[in-house]
Scaffold this motif. Structure first.
Motif, PDB file in Angstrom:
ATOM      1  N   CYS A   1    -117.114  -5.845 -20.394  1.00  0.00           N
ATOM      2  CA  CYS A   1    -116.775  -4.427 -20.223  1.00  0.00           C
ATOM      3  C   CYS A   1    -117.245  -3.900 -18.876  1.00  0.00           C
ATOM      4  O   CYS A   1    -118.235  -4.368 -18.317  1.00  0.00           O
TER       5      CYS A   1
ATOM      6  N   LEU B   1    -118.058  -0.698 -18.575  1.00  0.00           N
ATOM      7  CA  LEU B   1    -119.024   0.372 -18.836  1.00  0.00           C
ATOM      8  C   LEU B   1    -120.296  -0.226 -19.445  1.00  0.00           C
ATOM      9  O   LEU B   1    -120.326  -1.418 -19.773  1.00  0.00           O
TER      10      LEU B   1
ATOM     11  N   CYS C   1    -122.196   1.600 -22.092  1.00  0.00           N
ATOM     12  CA  CYS C   1    -122.507   2.740 -22.958  1.00  0.00           C
ATOM     13  C   CYS C   1    -123.834   2.533 -23.687  1.00  0.00           C
ATOM     14  O   CYS C   1    -124.106   1.439 -24.181  1.00  0.00           O
TER      15      CYS C   1
ATOM     16  N   PHE D   1    -124.648   3.498 -26.440  1.00  0.00           N
ATOM     17  CA  PHE D   1    -124.485   3.338 -27.896  1.00  0.00           C
ATOM     18  C   PHE D   1    -123.693   2.078 -28.247  1.00  0.00           C
ATOM     19  O   PHE D   1    -123.299   1.879 -29.385  1.00  0.00           O
ATOM     20  N   CYS D   2    -123.454   1.203 -27.253  1.00  0.00           N
ATOM     21  CA  CYS D   2    -122.521   0.088 -27.462  1.00  0.00           C
ATOM     22  C   CYS D   2    -122.975  -0.832 -28.611  1.00  0.00           C
ATOM     23  O   CYS D   2    -124.076  -1.374 -28.596  1.00  0.00           O
TER      24      CYS D   2
ATOM     25  N   GLU E   1    -122.481  -4.516 -24.602  1.00  0.00           N
ATOM     26  CA  GLU E   1    -121.585  -5.029 -23.561  1.00  0.00           C
ATOM     27  C   GLU E   1    -121.926  -4.485 -22.180  1.00  0.00           C
ATOM     28  O   GLU E   1    -122.772  -3.603 -22.047  1.00  0.00           O
TER      29      GLU E   1
ATOM     30  N   GLY F   1    -115.699  -5.497 -25.799  1.00  0.00           N
ATOM     31  CA  GLY F   1    -115.528  -5.180 -24.378  1.00  0.00           C
ATOM     32  C   GLY F   1    -114.321  -4.283 -24.194  1.00  0.00           C
ATOM     33  O   GLY F   1    -113.857  -3.643 -25.141  1.00  0.00           O
TER      34      GLY F   1
ATOM     35  N   ASN G   1    -111.119   2.216 -22.886  1.00  0.00           N
ATOM     36  CA  ASN G   1    -111.870   3.303 -22.250  1.00  0.00           C
ATOM     37  C   ASN G   1    -111.058   3.889 -21.102  1.00  0.00           C
ATOM     38  O   ASN G   1    -111.469   4.850 -20.473  1.00  0.00           O
TER      39      ASN G   1
HETATM   40  S1  SF4 Z   1    -117.413  -2.102 -25.199  1.00  0.00           S
HETATM   41 FE1  SF4 Z   1    -116.965   0.058 -25.559  1.00  0.00          FE
HETATM   42  S2  SF4 Z   1    -118.913   0.938 -26.193  1.00  0.00           S
HETATM   43 FE2  SF4 Z   1    -119.363  -1.057 -25.275  1.00  0.00          FE
HETATM   44  S3  SF4 Z   1    -119.841  -0.607 -23.146  1.00  0.00           S
HETATM   45 FE3  SF4 Z   1    -117.648  -1.042 -23.262  1.00  0.00          FE
HETATM   46  S4  SF4 Z   1    -116.630   0.946 -23.532  1.00  0.00           S
HETATM   47 FE4  SF4 Z   1    -118.790   1.189 -23.983  1.00  0.00          FE
END
Ligand code: SF4
Length: 383
Positions: A94, A96, A98, A100-101, A105, A146, A175
């Motif tokens: 991924c 990002l 996050c 809260f993932c 990731e 991801g 995303n």
């Molecule tokens: S998989 Fe989803 S929650 Fe996890 S970092 Fe990537 S966008 Fe964020």
């Protein structure tokens, strides 16, 4: 083929479609280039190493020729949970990070050590086989551990799935960051819905939630563009108490103003749930009772369905693909790939992948007992 190339002191590097990074020792490359074209070297050099350009982790390319099945593991391939919806997982990794993932990731992950990418023809071919068993009116839902739209063959994947007569809906989680207007234009008429994750409309909160400088303006413009296209838009925030409580009503208003959800619901608000191998922000965790009570209040306030039912998406129960292996059974299994977690290995049993924890080497065998077989995802332990 979209290939960029560069080099450093030690290596010749090819970047395919901005994601697949092929690294070849320079010495070896300079010898090969005298005899072979670049494409041939990229495909067949024995000394090459492949990496995910976003996460910088080793990237395993899963092809039909590898003999690695696409059923049995939850990070890539296909998942059948006993409905007319089949999850399609083409890539891990991924862009990002996050807070809260649920699968920890992103580039700064502390628990994921490798990534996978599945060859597009293999993925579509295996989906087709399943579709013959599952029957008509299937939903192919592209998601994964991801960001699925990082898959460099996304358009080809959606076109391939769209050609299957059993598939009536194609949907995708995203995303949104790797997408743009041009890609949306190419996917119009083939992709039916995008579940776009937007968890804050405030820049500072978005940065905090996603662990990066979040391109909020781009995502909001993209949401509007999708809402005005033939692709249905569902906005899917994750509600993380103490972080984005005030954002949720703003997001509902934003989705309704845009005209999201023409065919499906406009919003899919998700509750933050701590996961064993996921990231855990400092927050209070809502119980499902509290969460649904809050959604009910918001439903009344905004006159919109927020407590979603499978029938809103046309999801219905269907016969499952038969499981060739069962919990409690023991096997001598060949280890074929590293898993994503520390000491995790993937082995093959009766054309299914089974995840185990083992220090044995790839290519070796392990005596295992199946300890979990839910939804055709298999876990085993060494015996
Ligand atoms: S998989 Fe989803 S929650 Fe996890 S970092 Fe990537 S966008 Fe964020």
């Amino acid at each position: 083929m979209n290939i960029k190339e560069f080099e450093n002191k030690e290596e010749k590097v090819f970047l395919i479609r901005n994601i697949i990074e092929v690294r070849i020792p320079k010495k070896s490359y300079l010898k090969l280039i005298k005899k072979y074209p670049k494409e041939y070297i990229i495909s067949f050099s024995k000394e090459k190493k492949i990496f995910h350009s976003i996460t910088h982790r080793p990237l395993y390319y899963i092809t039909k020729e590898s003999g690695i099945p696409l059923l049995g593991y939850n990070a890539f391939g296909l998942i059948d949970r006993g409905t007319n919806l089949i999850q399609v997982r083409p890539i891990t990794g991924c862009n990002l990070n996050c807070i809260f993932c649920s699968v920890d990731e992103g580039r700064f992950s502390r628990s994921r050590f490798v990534d996978y990418i599945v060859d597009v023809d293999y993925l579509v071919e295996e989906f087709e086989k399943i579709s013959k068993f599952k029957g008509k009116n299937l939903e192919a839902h592209i998601d994964g551990q991801g960001e699925p739209s990082l898959y460099p063959y996304l358009v080809e994947l959606i076109e391939g799935l769209n050609d299957l007569k059993e598939v009536s809906i194609i949907s995708m989680q995203s995303n949104g960051i790797p997408l743009n207007k041009k890609i949306i234009d190419r996917l119009e008429g083939k992709l039916d819905r995008i579940n776009l994750s937007i968890s804050a409309l405030d820049q500072k909160i978005a940065n905090k939630l996603h662990g990066v400088k979040y391109p909020l303006k781009k995502i909001l413009e993209l949401a509007e563009y999708i809402a005005n296209s033939k692709i249905d838009l569902l906005i899917a925030p994750v509600w993380v108490p103490n972080y984005n409580d005030e954002e949720i009503t703003k997001i509902i208003e934003f989705a309704l103003d845009l005209g999201a959800g023409k065919r499906f619901p406009p919003l899919g608000i998700q509750k933050y749930i701590p996961h064993k191998h996921g990231r855990r922000p400092k927050t209070t965790v809502m119980t499902f009772k509290e969460f649904y009570a809050k959604l009910k209040e918001l439903e009344k306030e905004y006159d919109v369905n927020l407590i979603l039912k499978p029938e809103y998406f046309g999801t219905e129960k269907r016969k499952r693909i038969p499981k060739p292996i069962r919990k409690g059974e023991s096997y001598n299994a060949k280890i074929v790939l590293p898993g994503r977690l520390k000491d995790e290995k993937l082995c093959i049993v009766k054309n299914r992948l089974v995840s185990i924890r083992s220090n044995k080497r790839i290519g070796g065998f392990a005596k295992i007992k199946i300890i979990r077989d839910k939804d055709g995802i298999f876990f085993g332990k060494e015996i």
